[in-house]
Structures are given as structure tokens and as C-alpha cells.
Design a protein around this motif. Structure first.
Motif, short mmCIF file in Angstrom:
data_model
loop_
_atom_site.label_atom_id
_atom_site.label_comp_id
_atom_site.label_asym_id
_atom_site.label_seq_id
_atom_site.Cartn_x
_atom_site.Cartn_y
_atom_site.Cartn_z
N ASP A 160 3.15 42.61 5.56
CA ASP A 160 3.33 41.49 6.49
C ASP A 160 4.73 40.88 6.35
O ASP A 160 5.37 40.51 7.35
N LEU A 161 5.20 40.75 5.13
CA LEU A 161 6.54 40.20 4.91
C LEU A 161 7.62 41.13 5.47
O LEU A 161 8.59 40.67 6.07
N ALA A 162 7.44 42.42 5.31
CA ALA A 162 8.42 43.37 5.84
C ALA A 162 8.42 43.33 7.36
O ALA A 162 9.49 43.40 8.00
N ASP A 163 7.24 43.21 8.00
CA ASP A 163 7.17 43.11 9.46
C ASP A 163 7.86 41.84 9.96
O ASP A 163 8.57 41.86 10.97
N ALA A 164 7.65 40.75 9.26
CA ALA A 164 8.30 39.49 9.66
C ALA A 164 9.82 39.61 9.53
O ALA A 164 10.56 39.14 10.40
N LEU A 165 10.29 40.25 8.49
CA LEU A 165 11.74 40.42 8.31
C LEU A 165 12.31 41.33 9.38
O LEU A 165 13.39 41.04 9.93
N ARG A 166 11.61 42.39 9.76
CA ARG A 166 12.08 43.27 10.83
C ARG A 166 12.16 42.52 12.15
O ARG A 166 13.09 42.69 12.94
N THR A 167 11.14 41.71 12.42
CA THR A 167 11.12 40.94 13.67
C THR A 167 12.31 39.97 13.72
O THR A 167 12.93 39.81 14.76
N MET A 168 12.63 39.34 12.60
CA MET A 168 13.74 38.38 12.58
C MET A 168 15.08 39.08 12.75
O MET A 168 15.99 38.54 13.39
N THR A 169 15.24 40.28 12.19
CA THR A 169 16.52 40.98 12.31
C THR A 169 16.71 41.58 13.68
O THR A 169 17.85 41.77 14.14
N GLU A 228 0.86 -1.17 0.00
CA GLU A 228 0.00 0.00 0.00
C GLU A 228 0.90 1.23 0.00
O GLU A 228 1.63 1.47 0.95
N PRO A 229 0.85 2.04 -1.07
CA PRO A 229 1.76 3.19 -1.14
C PRO A 229 1.38 4.27 -0.14
O PRO A 229 0.23 4.37 0.28
N LEU A 230 2.34 5.08 0.21
CA LEU A 230 2.10 6.19 1.12
C LEU A 230 1.44 7.34 0.38
O LEU A 230 1.65 7.54 -0.83
N HIS A 231 0.63 8.10 1.07
CA HIS A 231 -0.03 9.27 0.50
C HIS A 231 0.35 10.49 1.34
O HIS A 231 -0.40 10.92 2.21
N PRO A 232 1.52 11.08 1.07
CA PRO A 232 1.94 12.24 1.88
C PRO A 232 1.11 13.47 1.51
O PRO A 232 0.61 13.59 0.39
N PRO A 233 0.97 14.39 2.46
CA PRO A 233 0.21 15.62 2.15
C PRO A 233 1.01 16.49 1.17
O PRO A 233 2.23 16.48 1.16
N LYS A 234 0.31 17.22 0.36
CA LYS A 234 0.94 18.08 -0.64
C LYS A 234 1.46 19.35 0.04
O LYS A 234 0.83 19.90 0.93
N LEU A 235 2.60 19.82 -0.40
CA LEU A 235 3.16 21.06 0.12
C LEU A 235 2.63 22.23 -0.72
O LEU A 235 2.62 22.17 -1.95
N THR A 236 2.16 23.25 -0.03
CA THR A 236 1.64 24.43 -0.73
C THR A 236 2.30 25.68 -0.16
O THR A 236 2.80 25.68 0.96
N THR A 237 2.30 26.71 -0.94
CA THR A 237 2.84 27.99 -0.49
C THR A 237 1.71 29.01 -0.45
O THR A 237 0.76 28.93 -1.24
N LYS A 238 1.82 29.96 0.44
CA LYS A 238 0.83 31.02 0.55
C LYS A 238 1.22 32.15 -0.39
O LYS A 238 2.26 32.77 -0.23
N THR A 239 0.39 32.41 -1.35
CA THR A 239 0.69 33.47 -2.32
C THR A 239 -0.05 34.76 -2.03
O THR A 239 0.23 35.77 -2.65
N ASP A 240 -0.97 34.74 -1.08
CA ASP A 240 -1.77 35.93 -0.82
C ASP A 240 -1.22 36.77 0.34
O ASP A 240 -1.96 37.52 0.96
N GLN A 241 0.05 36.68 0.64
CA GLN A 241 0.63 37.47 1.71
C GLN A 241 0.90 38.88 1.21
O GLN A 241 1.37 39.07 0.09
#
Length: 137
Positions: free
Chosen positions: A126-135, A109-122
């Protein structure tokens, strides 16, 4: 006995001088001197040890006593049995078990792994805030 020390001393002196001159080109004088003294001392000890071993080998007057195998209770724990027990029946049983065909319950019985998806609606904010928080961390 004097000749043994003379030969060892000559070997040590030769090692001392050789090490000193070879080490002077790469090291300061004190380091070269220490290394030369160590090499001379080690060569002196090696010379004494080699002469002692050769004297033991060449000395015919003191042969080693023959080693006789112990008998009776004295031999317990002094011999090693290098034979292994016969395990042919157990090996045949393992081979027979591996030759049996797999049952229908153990079908592939083969494995059925979940599909990887990316969020394109960011949003860019929000991305700039996340980058500031990381730095900042």
C-alpha cells in the motif's frame, strides 16, 4: 545673471568629468557617457535652484507681506483646534468594569484536544502504491 549660469555650468562640467572618469572603470563608454550627461544636467539644475533660493533670501528690497490672522466668518475652517474633549468619566467607568472580579460561571476550563495517532498496520504494498501515485502526478 551671466555669472549664475557660469557657476552652474562649471559645476555641471565638473560633475560630468568626474562621473565620466569614475564610471569608465566599471562600464562601457556609452553607459558612462549617458550617466555623466545625466549627472551634469542634474548638477546644473541644482546649481540654478540653489542660486535662485539664495538670491531670494539675500534680496532685501522685496520683503514678504506679514500674515494677519483672519477674523469673523473668514476664519471658519482655517484654524485647527488641537484640544481633545474630557473623557475622564468614561475612563473611570472602563477601569471600574475591569476591576470587578470574574463570576463563578466563567471558571477556567482547559482544552481537551484529540490525541494524534499513527497507523502502524499499513502494508508495504500500500505504501509503495501511494508513493507511485504521488510521483506520477
Amino acid at each position: 545673471m551671466k555669472s549664475a549660469f557660469r557657476i552652474s555650468l562649471g559645476l555641471a562640467l565638473f560633475g560630468f568629468i568626474l562621473t565620466l572618469f569614475l564610471s569608465l572603470s566599471n562600464n562601457i563608454f556609452s553607459t558612462s557617457l549617458i550617466r555623466a550627461l545625466v549627472s551634469g544636467g542634474l548638477l546644473f539644475l541644482v546649481g540654478i535652484a540653489v542660486q535662485w533660493i539664495l538670491r531670494l533670501i539675500a534680496e532685501p528690497g522685496n520683503p514678504l507681506p506679514p500674515i494677519e490672522p483672519p477674523s469673523g466668518r473668514e476664519s471658519i475652517g482655517r484654524t485647527l483646534d488641537l484640544s481633545t474633549p474630557d473623557e475622564q468619566d468614561e475612563l473611570n467607568r472602563i477601569i471600574r468594569q475591569s476591576e470587578t472580579p470574574p463570576t463563578a460561571e466563567a471558571a477556567f476550563e482547559p482544552l481537551h484536544p484529540p490525541k494524534l495517532t499513527t497507523k502502524t498496520d499499513q502494508k508495504a504494498q500500500d505504501l509503495a502504491d501511494a508513493l507511485r501515485t504521488m510521483t506520477e502526478k
